[in-house]
Enzyme design. Structure first.
Site, short mmCIF file in Angstrom:
data_model
loop_
_atom_site.label_atom_id
_atom_site.label_comp_id
_atom_site.label_asym_id
_atom_site.label_seq_id
_atom_site.Cartn_x
_atom_site.Cartn_y
_atom_site.Cartn_z
N TYR A 157 6.68 7.69 -9.46
CA TYR A 157 5.85 6.48 -9.48
C TYR A 157 6.61 5.33 -10.14
O TYR A 157 6.40 4.16 -9.82
CB TYR A 157 4.51 6.76 -10.18
N LYS A 170 1.54 -1.23 -13.08
CA LYS A 170 0.10 -0.93 -13.24
C LYS A 170 -0.31 -1.03 -14.70
O LYS A 170 -1.44 -1.42 -15.00
CB LYS A 170 -0.23 0.45 -12.68
P1 NAD Z 1 -2.62 0.00 1.68
O1 NAD Z 1 -1.21 0.07 2.17
O2 NAD Z 1 -3.68 0.29 2.64
O3 NAD Z 1 -2.90 -1.39 0.97
C1 NAD Z 1 -1.91 -2.11 0.28
C2 NAD Z 1 -2.12 -3.56 0.64
O4 NAD Z 1 -1.24 -4.39 -0.11
C3 NAD Z 1 -1.83 -3.83 2.13
O5 NAD Z 1 -2.96 -4.41 2.73
C4 NAD Z 1 -0.66 -4.81 2.09
O6 NAD Z 1 -0.71 -5.75 3.15
C5 NAD Z 1 -0.91 -5.47 0.74
N1 NAD Z 1 0.28 -6.18 0.26
C6 NAD Z 1 1.49 -5.66 -0.10
N2 NAD Z 1 2.33 -6.66 -0.41
C7 NAD Z 1 1.64 -7.82 -0.26
C8 NAD Z 1 1.97 -9.20 -0.39
N3 NAD Z 1 3.18 -9.61 -0.75
N4 NAD Z 1 1.00 -10.13 -0.14
C9 NAD Z 1 -0.24 -9.76 0.24
N5 NAD Z 1 -0.61 -8.46 0.41
C10 NAD Z 1 0.34 -7.53 0.17
O7 NAD Z 1 -2.65 1.05 0.45
P2 NAD Z 1 -3.78 1.35 -0.65
O8 NAD Z 1 -3.39 2.68 -1.17
O9 NAD Z 1 -5.11 1.12 -0.10
O10 NAD Z 1 -3.43 0.29 -1.78
C11 NAD Z 1 -4.37 -0.62 -2.33
C12 NAD Z 1 -4.21 -0.65 -3.85
O11 NAD Z 1 -4.64 0.59 -4.39
C13 NAD Z 1 -2.79 -0.87 -4.34
O12 NAD Z 1 -2.79 -1.71 -5.47
C14 NAD Z 1 -2.38 0.54 -4.75
O13 NAD Z 1 -1.35 0.53 -5.73
C15 NAD Z 1 -3.69 1.03 -5.31
N6 NAD Z 1 -3.81 2.48 -5.48
C16 NAD Z 1 -3.52 3.32 -4.46
C17 NAD Z 1 -3.64 4.68 -4.64
C18 NAD Z 1 -3.29 5.65 -3.52
O14 NAD Z 1 -3.04 6.82 -3.81
N7 NAD Z 1 -3.27 5.24 -2.27
C19 NAD Z 1 -4.10 5.21 -5.86
C20 NAD Z 1 -4.41 4.33 -6.89
C21 NAD Z 1 -4.26 2.96 -6.69
#
Ligand code: NAD
Length: 264
Positions: A156, A163
């Site tokens: 990570y 984060k």
């Molecule tokens: P996802 O890929 O569906 O969403 C990530 C989003 O970030 C996408 O829509 C992408 O377009 C956007 N993004 C990235 N760079 C960008 C930029 N420069 N400008 C605008 N948008 C941008 O994946 P997700 O897992 O749904 O991620 C959403 C959030 O949840 C993130 O912050 C991720 O770190 C967090 N998260 C994810 C998990 C997991 O296991 N998937 C767990 C905990 C937290």
């Protein structure tokens, strides 16, 4: 319980497809009567987000890349013009070079450290400052984080550091905006199979470890996160701000692998 978000208008940032955590949150909010606007990053994702937004009765879509602050300003200007106000904002945005989401954190490059911080951490502060201007009657803000901020998770790496900064930002923003009736919280979600999640090396192993070792013996879904987000974005959580709320099947409370895992 129906319609608890009736009359509320909110901005969802971070839907890439129907596996996105932001999509799970959007469904929960729209299901309770919220009116939603969506941002999308680039035209290719825009094509995927458009029909999803339509499914929830929204035609309000705006391009936004948080690396280009002008595009964030344009989003806020469009919301001001069409709605005049904002009740809530969801920031579900994260990015880091996947070549650095493996191996040692110590090897993180300066360039990727900076980019990861700007997109995954500082963008929330930049958006919050602008969104707050549209929340004269109060409002709620929510971002997404992961337990790799407080404990070392293999691969990570720099995302964990970003984060940690994001979680501290939640507390400082909650302090800044509390007097104006604006609440700021985060959900710390367990690992979920999404586009961003797939960028982390050995993501499958993380999912399997969580499934075997969390108290609920399962991983979480975007709908689990969606219903907790509904609580944090609605008046149901009117006395809650500056919180990092875990939606991880309880994984964060564990101190060692389950005995089943150890003795298998
Ligand atoms: P996802 O890929 O569906 O969403 C990530 C989003 O970030 C996408 O829509 C992408 O377009 C956007 N993004 C990235 N760079 C960008 C930029 N420069 N400008 C605008 N948008 C941008 O994946 P997700 O897992 O749904 O991620 C959403 C959030 O949840 C993130 O912050 C991720 O770190 C967090 N998260 C994810 C998990 C997991 O296991 N998937 C767990 C905990 C937290």
């Amino acid at each position: 319980m129906t319609g608890i978000m009736k009359g509320k208008r909110g901005l969802i940032m971070g839907v890439a497809n129907n596996h996105s955590i932001a999509w799970g949150i959007s469904k929960a909010l729209a299901g309770q009567g919220a009116e939603l606007a969506f941002t999308y990053q680039g035209e290719a994702l825009g094509k995927r987000v458009k029909p999803l937004a339509a499914e929830l009765g929204s035609d309000f879509l705006l391009p936004c890349d948080v690396e280009d602050i002008g595009s964030v300003d344009a989003v806020i200007a469009s919301i001001k013009e069409r709605w005049g106000k904002l009740d809530f904002v969801v920031h579900a945005i994260g990015f880091s070079d996947k070549n650095e989401l493996k191996g040692l954190y110590a090897d993180t490059s300066r360039e990727n450290f900076t980019r990861t911080m700007v997109i995954s951490c500082f963008s929330f502060t930049e958006i919050a400052r602008r969104a707050a201007e549209l929340m004269e009657a109060g409002g709620t803000m929510l971002t997404l984080t992961y337990g790799g901020s407080v404990r070392v998770m293999p691969n990570y790496n720099v995302m964990g550091v970003a984060k940690a900064g994001l979680e501290a930002s939640v507390r400082y923003l909650a302090g800044d905006y509390g007097p104006r009736g604006i609440r700021v919280n985060a959900i710390s979600a367990g690992p979920i199979r999404t586009l961003a999640g797939a960028g982390i090396s050995d993501a499958r192993a993380m999912l399997s470890w969580q499934q075997k070792n969390s108290p609920l013996r399962r991983t979480v879904t975007i709908d689990d996160v969606g219903s907790s987000a509904l609580y944090l974005l609605s008046d149901l959580s009117s006395g809650v701000t500056g919180e990092i709320h875990y939606v991880d099947a309880g994984f964060n409370i564990t101190s060692m692998p389950t005995l089943e895992t150890l003795t298998r």
